[in-house]
Write an enzyme that holds these catalytic residues in place. Structure first.
Site, PDB file in Angstrom:
ATOM      1  N   HIS B 125      11.812 -15.189  -1.285  1.00 38.47           N
ATOM      2  CA  HIS B 125      10.916 -14.223  -0.640  1.00 38.47           C
ATOM      3  C   HIS B 125      10.265 -14.840   0.598  1.00 38.47           C
ATOM      4  O   HIS B 125      10.266 -14.228   1.672  1.00 38.47           O
ATOM      5  CB  HIS B 125       9.836 -13.765  -1.624  1.00 38.47           C
ATOM      6  CG  HIS B 125       8.754 -12.935  -1.006  1.00 38.47           C
ATOM      7  ND1 HIS B 125       8.961 -11.642  -0.551  1.00 38.47           N
ATOM      8  CD2 HIS B 125       7.450 -13.222  -0.730  1.00 38.47           C
ATOM      9  CE1 HIS B 125       7.822 -11.170  -0.040  1.00 38.47           C
ATOM     10  NE2 HIS B 125       6.898 -12.112  -0.135  1.00 38.47           N
ATOM     11  N   GLU B 192       5.857  -8.545  -9.069  1.00 39.91           N
ATOM     12  CA  GLU B 192       5.329  -9.862  -9.396  1.00 39.91           C
ATOM     13  C   GLU B 192       5.082  -9.973 -10.906  1.00 39.91           C
ATOM     14  O   GLU B 192       5.127  -8.972 -11.631  1.00 39.91           O
ATOM     15  CB  GLU B 192       4.000 -10.110  -8.654  1.00 39.91           C
ATOM     16  CG  GLU B 192       4.097  -9.885  -7.155  1.00 39.91           C
ATOM     17  CD  GLU B 192       2.908 -10.422  -6.370  1.00 39.91           C
ATOM     18  OE1 GLU B 192       2.120 -11.200  -6.934  1.00 39.91           O
ATOM     19  OE2 GLU B 192       2.785 -10.050  -5.192  1.00 39.91           O
ATOM     20  N   ASP B 224       2.045  -5.378  -6.511  1.00 39.01           N
ATOM     21  CA  ASP B 224       1.065  -5.672  -5.458  1.00 39.01           C
ATOM     22  C   ASP B 224       1.389  -4.790  -4.243  1.00 39.01           C
ATOM     23  O   ASP B 224       2.033  -5.224  -3.286  1.00 39.01           O
ATOM     24  CB  ASP B 224       1.169  -7.163  -5.107  1.00 39.01           C
ATOM     25  CG  ASP B 224       0.215  -7.565  -3.991  1.00 39.01           C
ATOM     26  OD1 ASP B 224      -0.820  -6.905  -3.824  1.00 39.01           O
ATOM     27  OD2 ASP B 224       0.528  -8.549  -3.290  1.00 39.01           O
ATOM     28  N   GLN B 231      -1.249  -4.984   7.370  1.00 44.81           N
ATOM     29  CA  GLN B 231      -1.219  -6.435   7.140  1.00 44.81           C
ATOM     30  C   GLN B 231      -0.798  -7.194   8.400  1.00 44.81           C
ATOM     31  O   GLN B 231      -1.393  -8.225   8.748  1.00 44.81           O
ATOM     32  CB  GLN B 231      -0.243  -6.711   5.991  1.00 44.81           C
ATOM     33  CG  GLN B 231      -0.150  -8.158   5.553  1.00 44.81           C
ATOM     34  CD  GLN B 231       0.907  -8.356   4.454  1.00 44.81           C
ATOM     35  OE1 GLN B 231       1.408  -7.398   3.868  1.00 44.81           O
ATOM     36  NE2 GLN B 231       1.232  -9.604   4.179  1.00 44.81           N
ATOM     37  N   LYS B 244      -3.643  -5.192   1.472  1.00 42.91           N
ATOM     38  CA  LYS B 244      -3.395  -5.422   0.043  1.00 42.91           C
ATOM     39  C   LYS B 244      -4.506  -4.895  -0.856  1.00 42.91           C
ATOM     40  O   LYS B 244      -4.277  -4.664  -2.042  1.00 42.91           O
ATOM     41  CB  LYS B 244      -3.319  -6.938  -0.220  1.00 42.91           C
ATOM     42  CG  LYS B 244      -2.272  -7.670   0.560  1.00 42.91           C
ATOM     43  CD  LYS B 244      -0.942  -7.600  -0.125  1.00 42.91           C
ATOM     44  CE  LYS B 244       0.018  -8.633   0.445  1.00 42.91           C
ATOM     45  NZ  LYS B 244       1.271  -8.650  -0.349  1.00 42.91           N
ATOM     46  N   THR B 248      -3.813  -2.807  -6.732  1.00 43.91           N
ATOM     47  CA  THR B 248      -2.813  -3.692  -7.334  1.00 43.91           C
ATOM     48  C   THR B 248      -2.661  -3.232  -8.777  1.00 43.91           C
ATOM     49  O   THR B 248      -3.621  -3.270  -9.546  1.00 43.91           O
ATOM     50  CB  THR B 248      -3.274  -5.163  -7.296  1.00 43.91           C
ATOM     51  OG1 THR B 248      -3.593  -5.518  -5.942  1.00 43.91           O
ATOM     52  CG2 THR B 248      -2.189  -6.087  -7.823  1.00 43.91           C
ATOM     53  N   GLU B 349      12.004  -6.518   2.148  1.00 43.05           N
ATOM     54  CA  GLU B 349      13.215  -7.340   2.113  1.00 43.05           C
ATOM     55  C   GLU B 349      14.457  -6.498   1.835  1.00 43.05           C
ATOM     56  O   GLU B 349      15.507  -6.720   2.438  1.00 43.05           O
ATOM     57  CB  GLU B 349      13.087  -8.406   1.017  1.00 43.05           C
ATOM     58  CG  GLU B 349      12.021  -9.458   1.274  1.00 43.05           C
ATOM     59  CD  GLU B 349      11.707 -10.246   0.019  1.00 43.05           C
ATOM     60  OE1 GLU B 349      10.816  -9.828  -0.747  1.00 43.05           O
ATOM     61  OE2 GLU B 349      12.379 -11.264  -0.211  1.00 43.05           O
TER      62      GLU B 349
END
Lengths: 403, 403
Positions: B125, B192, B224, B231, B244, B248, B349
């Protein structure tokens, strides 16, 4: 005029900050309000039926959170009632026994911290740090005048004034590029002003700049201890972490915003224009004059009124994405540094990254903190009718690192 | 073999995760343990005298914090006792009435979060993100293989699975360099794995890598949620903040570490050698196979065992400077991404910053999240004797931004 002896200084009846205390006679933690050199026991005051029943239960807990969550009308009514009790001599007989000399109490965390956010709102501080760390780039990042830059800190290591500071250990990179482990050799302070949220908000909603004084209960001084060497090696790309998380000291007496109405002064003009959610119809700063004492020598006098971003803007920013706040949320201003050298609120800036040692009155010099050093932050602000407000001091002494 | 019907799957007697629940009949929040498709009411179990008196009070609260703070011997004894009660048929008559179908309960936050730290511990990552954001530099920062990089997140917006996610608003910079305000257009996930601290530590002390299983109570999946555009504009130089902090999501069932003993596998070899405080005599990862479902289509299967830094190293790192931990402290792994494209744990990603749209089973394509989209994270791990552990899922649906 209060009937309490010797209470006409910075902790007069125009101030009345709240704290949590215990005594050797009674080690239970209870809430108190400071008047001069005494602490009035609010749990006993409530038990004696001297405050409104709506706030009596909240004032009988161990932290300010329940009382703070009641909102501004309860804060204002309680403050008025306390002023009445402390000025009307007919209360003296009943209330005098509820006073304890402040020298006889132990002070505890005045509130149970929920989330802790640390901002970076002094243009002079951000410019100084930028010049030191990015000598070839722009001193201020492109986002700095658009956003009150901030990050989350560690609420579990917020500690009250007087708590010792164990020198932190960690990884750092030497000037030669070696990566070593050991005690920080660049231990610093950051003189800041913190704000405590009273009234919670709902997730998915925003707190507007206009709601600041209805949501935020009060203010304390903050020393955001910082290990510059640990911070420099760790902070890319996700920001400060262990360089800050070992300890953040706060004043033990929370000054209600209501006590600071005479301290409001115009805040610096902002250019470029900010986004509408940050625009303030009634933009003001608080005229707090801070002093930084290093082993008894006053080494700096940072002016809080010089901060580019106000606490109202910081609160509006931190909730604009729908993040909720809780009673006990705490946010700090970032290092307060004024335009002059003697107004810088960190030793990093005062010693210009260690290149210009600071002289203390005992003849010694310092760049960063040595074991045994004590730092005390103090601040005063104008009170009503020419009086003075004295914020609760923040002191801390450096203890040697763990082996 | 349990006497509870249909309880031989991922929530069998070898698992027994803990949660907090309420029902329409009894809206008070109480603790429960999941067995198959049922929830066993621990408050009632304690009231009936069926658990040790030392834990009965802790199991009768609204969150796991008090129970978690009792430490590993209490955790292990309680787990053994629950396994006895649920397998010995002589308990069936007394305990059956304390079971409620899981479909009939509302689940709440299983613990009251203290501090929340988010790490960044997947090499794949961090490398992917580095390649996208710093195409001309090294993909990994120089510190990345020396330090489990992390930062503090917002504990007040940790929310249980199933909670809606309001699309956040904020400032962002357009590709043309304009600074605008509005709803995020690059809303993402991060798959996560999170760890919940049970036993507190003292400020100024460290938690060693060897203490991990004595201090950490259990694990949950984490989403998350991340607004990449907010950001990207805010994160220099102090790290992620509003991108963020809006939400969460975590799984509602906390899997005790004790349930994952059969899931321990060797963790990746580390080169260069880590500092001694991060060196593990018994270095292991947890073999959790995660699935990411986007509107019902499985778009990725991130392998948790591929993480470069282990949760034991993360805990040792976050306390090496003397920072204390509290019961309810929570830390997450950072996005779990494996070496293959279909193992990536974020849409950033998977779509390579929006350049390679992801195809869903309904024929539509996605880059980032659209309003109405639902993401569900699931995970399984090997249990004892060929059984399977199924972690509590984490789901969330995107609601339109506030106007």
């Amino acid at each position: 005029m209060t009937w309490v002896d010797a209470a006409e200084g910075g902790f007069g009846v125009h101030h009345l900050p709240y704290g949590a205390f215990s005594t050797t006679d009674d080690t239970s933690v209870r809430l108190g309000v400071r008047i001069g050199d005494h602490v009035l026991d609010l749990r006993k005051l409530a038990a004696n039926g001297l405050v409104d029943t709506a706030v009596a239960a909240a004032l009988s807990t161990e932290t300010l959170n329940a009382f703070m969550s009641l909102g501004r009308s309860a804060w204002d009514a309680t403050r008025s009632r306390l002023q009445e009790i402390l000025t009307d001599a007919t209360f003296q007989t009943d209330v005098s026994p509820l006073l304890t000399p402040v020298g006889d109490v132990s002070l505890h965390m005045p509130f149970d911290p929920a989330d802790y956010v640390d901002f970076y709102s002094s243009e002079h501080h951000a410019t100084n740090v930028g010049r030191m760390f990015r000598p070839d780039g722009d001193a201020l990042m492109p986002n700095w005048k658009h956003i009150p830059i901030g990050y989350h800190g560690r609420s579990g290591t917020l500690i009250p004034s007087g708590s010792d500071i164990v020198r932190p250990t960690g990884q750092r990179r030497t000037p030669d590029g070696d990566i070593i482990f050991g005690a920080s050799v660049r231990l610093d302070i950051e003189a800041e002003v913190g704000f405590v949220v009273g009234v919670p908000s709902q997730r998915g909603q925003r707190v507007s700049v206009d709601d600041f004084a209805d949501v935020v209960f009060g203010t304390v001084l903050v020393n955001d201890w910082s290990a510059r060497d640990i911070q420099a090696w760790e902070y890319q790309p996700l920001g400060p972490f262990l360089g800050k998380s070992f300890a953040t000291s706060i004043g033990s007496w929370v000054t209600p915003l209501a006590a600071l109405s005479a301290a409001q002064v115009p805040a610096p003009t902002q250019d470029p224009q900010v986004q509408p959610y940050l625009a303030e119809a009634n933009r003001y700063a608080y005229d707090l004059s801070i002093s930084v004492e290093w082993n008894g020598t006053t080494v700096a006098n940072p002016p809080f009124a010089s901060m580019y971003w106000t606490p109202a803007q910081q609160l509006a920013h931190l909730t604009v994405n729908g993040a909720s706040v809780r009673s006990g949320d705490f946010y700090a201003s970032g290092t307060v540094s004024g335009p002059e050298k003697e107004q810088r609120g960190s030793f990093l800036e005062l010693s210009w990254a260690g290149k210009e040692p600071v002289k203390l009155d005992d003849g010694s010099t310092r760049t960063f903190l040595e074991d045994g050093d004590t730092v005390v932050l103090k601040a005063t602000a104008p009170g009503p009718d020419g009086s003075v407000i004295e914020l609760g001091e923040v002191s801390g002494t450096i203890k040697p690192a763990l082996s």
